[in-house]
Motif scaffolding. Sequence first.
Motif, mmCIF file in Angstrom:
data_model
loop_
_atom_site.group_PDB
_atom_site.id
_atom_site.type_symbol
_atom_site.label_atom_id
_atom_site.label_comp_id
_atom_site.label_asym_id
_atom_site.label_seq_id
_atom_site.Cartn_x
_atom_site.Cartn_y
_atom_site.Cartn_z
ATOM 1 N N GLU A 60 0.798 -1.224 0.000
ATOM 2 C CA GLU A 60 0.000 0.000 0.000
ATOM 3 C C GLU A 60 0.832 1.277 0.000
ATOM 4 O OE1 GLU A 60 -2.454 0.342 3.407
ATOM 5 O OE2 GLU A 60 -0.889 -0.189 4.837
ATOM 6 N N THR A 61 2.110 1.183 0.335
ATOM 7 C CA THR A 61 2.971 2.371 0.279
ATOM 8 C C THR A 61 4.177 2.151 -0.637
ATOM 9 O OG1 THR A 61 4.197 1.647 2.253
ATOM 10 C CG2 THR A 61 2.308 3.114 2.605
ATOM 11 N N ASP A 62 4.159 1.061 -1.403
ATOM 12 C CA ASP A 62 5.285 0.701 -2.270
ATOM 13 C C ASP A 62 5.059 1.289 -3.664
ATOM 14 O OD1 ASP A 62 7.327 -0.473 -3.743
ATOM 15 O OD2 ASP A 62 7.193 -2.380 -2.662
ATOM 16 N N LEU A 63 5.678 2.424 -3.940
ATOM 17 C CA LEU A 63 5.467 3.098 -5.222
ATOM 18 C C LEU A 63 6.015 2.304 -6.399
ATOM 19 C CD1 LEU A 63 6.201 6.829 -4.277
ATOM 20 C CD2 LEU A 63 3.997 5.683 -4.528
ATOM 21 N N TRP A 64 7.005 1.439 -6.151
ATOM 22 C CA TRP A 64 7.562 0.619 -7.220
ATOM 23 C C TRP A 64 6.498 -0.320 -7.791
ATOM 24 C CZ3 TRP A 64 13.151 -1.769 -6.783
ATOM 25 C CH2 TRP A 64 13.546 -2.212 -8.036
ATOM 26 N N ILE A 65 5.536 -0.714 -6.972
ATOM 27 C CA ILE A 65 4.435 -1.557 -7.421
ATOM 28 C C ILE A 65 3.231 -0.722 -7.823
ATOM 29 C CG2 ILE A 65 2.810 -3.369 -6.746
ATOM 30 C CD1 ILE A 65 5.642 -4.382 -7.086
ATOM 31 N N LEU A 66 2.900 0.283 -7.029
ATOM 32 C CA LEU A 66 1.671 1.046 -7.247
ATOM 33 C C LEU A 66 1.726 1.916 -8.505
ATOM 34 C CD1 LEU A 66 0.781 2.188 -3.610
ATOM 35 C CD2 LEU A 66 0.084 0.112 -4.832
ATOM 36 N N VAL A 67 2.874 2.555 -8.757
ATOM 37 C CA VAL A 67 2.972 3.455 -9.912
ATOM 38 C C VAL A 67 2.790 2.696 -11.233
ATOM 39 C CG1 VAL A 67 4.496 4.987 -11.219
ATOM 40 C CG2 VAL A 67 4.303 5.235 -8.745
ATOM 41 N N PRO A 68 3.491 1.560 -11.474
ATOM 42 C CA PRO A 68 3.235 0.824 -12.727
ATOM 43 C C PRO A 68 1.780 0.396 -12.867
ATOM 44 C CG PRO A 68 5.253 0.047 -11.711
ATOM 45 C CD PRO A 68 4.601 0.958 -10.713
ATOM 46 N N LEU A 69 1.157 0.000 -11.756
ATOM 47 C CA LEU A 69 -0.246 -0.400 -11.818
ATOM 48 C C LEU A 69 -1.126 0.783 -12.227
ATOM 49 C CD1 LEU A 69 -0.666 -2.703 -8.672
ATOM 50 C CD2 LEU A 69 -0.475 -3.384 -11.071
ATOM 51 N N MET A 70 -0.872 1.959 -11.638
ATOM 52 C CA MET A 70 -1.663 3.140 -11.987
ATOM 53 C C MET A 70 -1.430 3.552 -13.441
ATOM 54 S SD MET A 70 -1.725 5.602 -8.601
ATOM 55 C CE MET A 70 0.037 5.560 -8.227
ATOM 56 N N VAL A 71 -0.182 3.499 -13.888
ATOM 57 C CA VAL A 71 0.129 3.851 -15.276
ATOM 58 C C VAL A 71 -0.560 2.885 -16.236
ATOM 59 C CG1 VAL A 71 1.965 3.990 -16.996
ATOM 60 C CG2 VAL A 71 2.302 4.989 -14.736
ATOM 61 N N GLY A 72 -0.486 1.590 -15.926
ATOM 62 C CA GLY A 72 -1.114 0.586 -16.782
ATOM 63 C C GLY A 72 -2.618 0.769 -16.863
ATOM 64 N N VAL A 73 -3.261 0.989 -15.720
ATOM 65 C CA VAL A 73 -4.710 1.177 -15.694
ATOM 66 C C VAL A 73 -5.093 2.445 -16.449
ATOM 67 C CG1 VAL A 73 -6.666 1.729 -14.196
ATOM 68 C CG2 VAL A 73 -5.126 -0.138 -13.593
ATOM 69 N N PHE A 74 -4.353 3.533 -16.240
ATOM 70 C CA PHE A 74 -4.689 4.796 -16.900
ATOM 71 C C PHE A 74 -4.525 4.686 -18.410
ATOM 72 C CE2 PHE A 74 -3.878 9.163 -18.342
ATOM 73 C CZ PHE A 74 -4.968 9.815 -17.774
ATOM 74 N N LEU A 75 -3.431 4.058 -18.874
ATOM 75 C CA LEU A 75 -3.229 3.879 -20.315
ATOM 76 C C LEU A 75 -4.331 3.009 -20.912
ATOM 77 C CD1 LEU A 75 0.644 3.374 -20.626
ATOM 78 C CD2 LEU A 75 -0.703 5.365 -21.335
ATOM 79 N N GLY A 76 -4.659 1.930 -20.204
ATOM 80 C CA GLY A 76 -5.710 1.051 -20.696
ATOM 81 C C GLY A 76 -7.055 1.742 -20.773
ATOM 82 N N SER A 77 -7.315 2.659 -19.837
ATOM 83 C CA SER A 77 -8.601 3.356 -19.813
ATOM 84 C C SER A 77 -8.721 4.413 -20.899
ATOM 85 C CB SER A 77 -8.811 4.020 -18.444
ATOM 86 O OG SER A 77 -7.933 5.118 -18.262
ATOM 87 N N LEU A 78 -7.603 4.824 -21.497
ATOM 88 C CA LEU A 78 -7.662 5.816 -22.571
ATOM 89 C C LEU A 78 -8.214 5.219 -23.853
ATOM 90 C CD1 LEU A 78 -4.275 7.725 -22.157
ATOM 91 C CD2 LEU A 78 -6.551 8.456 -21.419
ATOM 92 N N GLY A 79 -7.904 3.975 -24.112
ATOM 93 C CA GLY A 79 -8.382 3.324 -25.324
ATOM 94 C C GLY A 79 -7.354 3.310 -26.432
ATOM 95 N N PHE A 80 -7.479 2.325 -27.326
ATOM 96 C CA PHE A 80 -6.526 2.172 -28.419
ATOM 97 C C PHE A 80 -6.515 3.361 -29.389
ATOM 98 C CE2 PHE A 80 -7.355 -2.336 -27.270
ATOM 99 C CZ PHE A 80 -6.077 -2.635 -26.849
ATOM 100 N N PRO A 81 -7.672 3.960 -29.705
ATOM 101 C CA PRO A 81 -7.608 5.122 -30.610
ATOM 102 C C PRO A 81 -6.731 6.236 -30.067
ATOM 103 C CG PRO A 81 -9.867 4.355 -30.377
ATOM 104 C CD PRO A 81 -9.062 3.608 -29.364
ATOM 105 N N VAL A 82 -6.820 6.502 -28.762
ATOM 106 C CA VAL A 82 -6.015 7.563 -28.155
ATOM 107 C C VAL A 82 -4.544 7.165 -28.109
ATOM 108 C CG1 VAL A 82 -5.626 8.903 -26.049
ATOM 109 C CG2 VAL A 82 -7.962 8.403 -26.797
ATOM 110 N N ILE A 83 -4.285 5.936 -27.732
ATOM 111 C CA ILE A 83 -2.899 5.463 -27.652
ATOM 112 C C ILE A 83 -2.229 5.541 -29.019
ATOM 113 C CG2 ILE A 83 -1.440 3.441 -27.233
ATOM 114 C CD1 ILE A 83 -3.393 2.598 -25.056
ATOM 115 N N MET A 84 -2.959 5.165 -30.069
ATOM 116 C CA MET A 84 -2.371 5.196 -31.408
ATOM 117 C C MET A 84 -2.127 6.621 -31.887
ATOM 118 S SD MET A 84 -4.600 2.070 -33.046
ATOM 119 C CE MET A 84 -3.869 2.125 -34.659
#
Length: 470
Positions: free
Chosen positions: A212-236
Amino acid sequence: MVSQQPRWLSGDQSGYFRLLGKIRDFLDSFANSSPARLALFIFSAVILVFTALLSLPAATADRTATPLHDAMFTAVSAVCVTGLTVVSTATHWSFFGQLVILLGIFVGGLGTLTLASLLALIVSKRLGVRGKLLAQASMNNASRLGEVGTLLRIVITTSIAIEIVLAVVMIPRFMVLGEPFWQAVWHGIFYSISAFNNAGFTPHSDGLVPYETDLWILVPLMVGVFLGSLGFPVIMVLLQLKWRYRKWTLHTKLTIAVSLILLVVGTIAWAALEWANTRTIGNLSASDKIIHAIFASVMTRSGGFNLVDQGAMDSTTMLLTDALMFAGGGSASTAGGIKVTTIAVMFLAIVAEARGDSDVRAWGRTIPPGAMRVAISVIFMGATLVLVATGLILAISGEELNRVLFEVISAFATCGLSTNLSAELPPSGKYVLSALMFAGRMGTITLASALALRQRSTLYHYPEERPIIG
């Protein structure tokens, strides 16, 4: 000149190939004429396959068959990238069972329209005009129809590339924390796929609480979720145009702008409401409270990972979470909800109406009335599904409205946050939530695509008459 049948082909063999040809022609015609129904058919078939796999004794840790309602609920939750669970992912399922769940997440994360287009491409070796329009609509991409097949491959390779990067970042941390190499690799891969596809499944019995306080784990998870939530059209678009903001499509601008607004507002509101709650983050330091607030704001819009007990939150915070879950992420993304572009279009329409403008405008572009009709349809359908499912679960469970509404919206928005009500429900309640997860993943996307494909011009118009509204 009439071609002769090869001598090595017997009558049975030639009949077999004729049957295959007829099946291929039927699927090709089905893919081109009714893409929405094809998408429904594909997702239903995929869910049935994964239900059967999870029902096998080999899928459980104790080698006993999982009841059908639990196996189906888990399969639907995985394929619909929701994350709601009725049994512990870490302890109930064997490695084979967890692998099936992970494969379901990856397949489901590609999306129904993408899967429909891929099936049409595989079966017929080509995409008809309707199939290409379907694939193009699934990614909201303005590229030429001739490039659709290439774009479908880019979608898959981009997904895999992002998931590999996330896994490579997290695997060393799991090893530092004492996990054996192969276990760390498995956990890194599992979390990366689960995060990017906004699924929320965790392979640890105690979830993310130890980190719960380990940024090495939490930050990649947040980045992955945020990128996934943008959608493929936005990512492309971001991959092609980088940060040349003025060249972005209107969809990209709306998605990123509204996503960032909801992220900031959600963080501030969640922190303010839970700051003094000793059952969640009240006893933590100020910096840890901020980390929890940011993490919660990212995950409530479809990620599904959690650091605190959702049932321990104040009722006001649960209502805020309901709103963020219902909003969801970007269109053609792995996130659920009614989508941020739907919210943006309706907000812009309200502003235009308040100003007396005849057109709805944003960034030098006019949004057509057809887009607003689709947005209204999606919001109304989503609200209706939530209302009906809430009534059914209330009747089945007898639980309080606050808890039931939270679970229902989480299922519809394919978010996965839970107060553990799903596991407590009888089989009938689990089937209701399974149907809701399926409808939440399929409904808004399929409705939007069906409306877009059924637009037609009429040769006449009835006289206009404005009813009294408001």
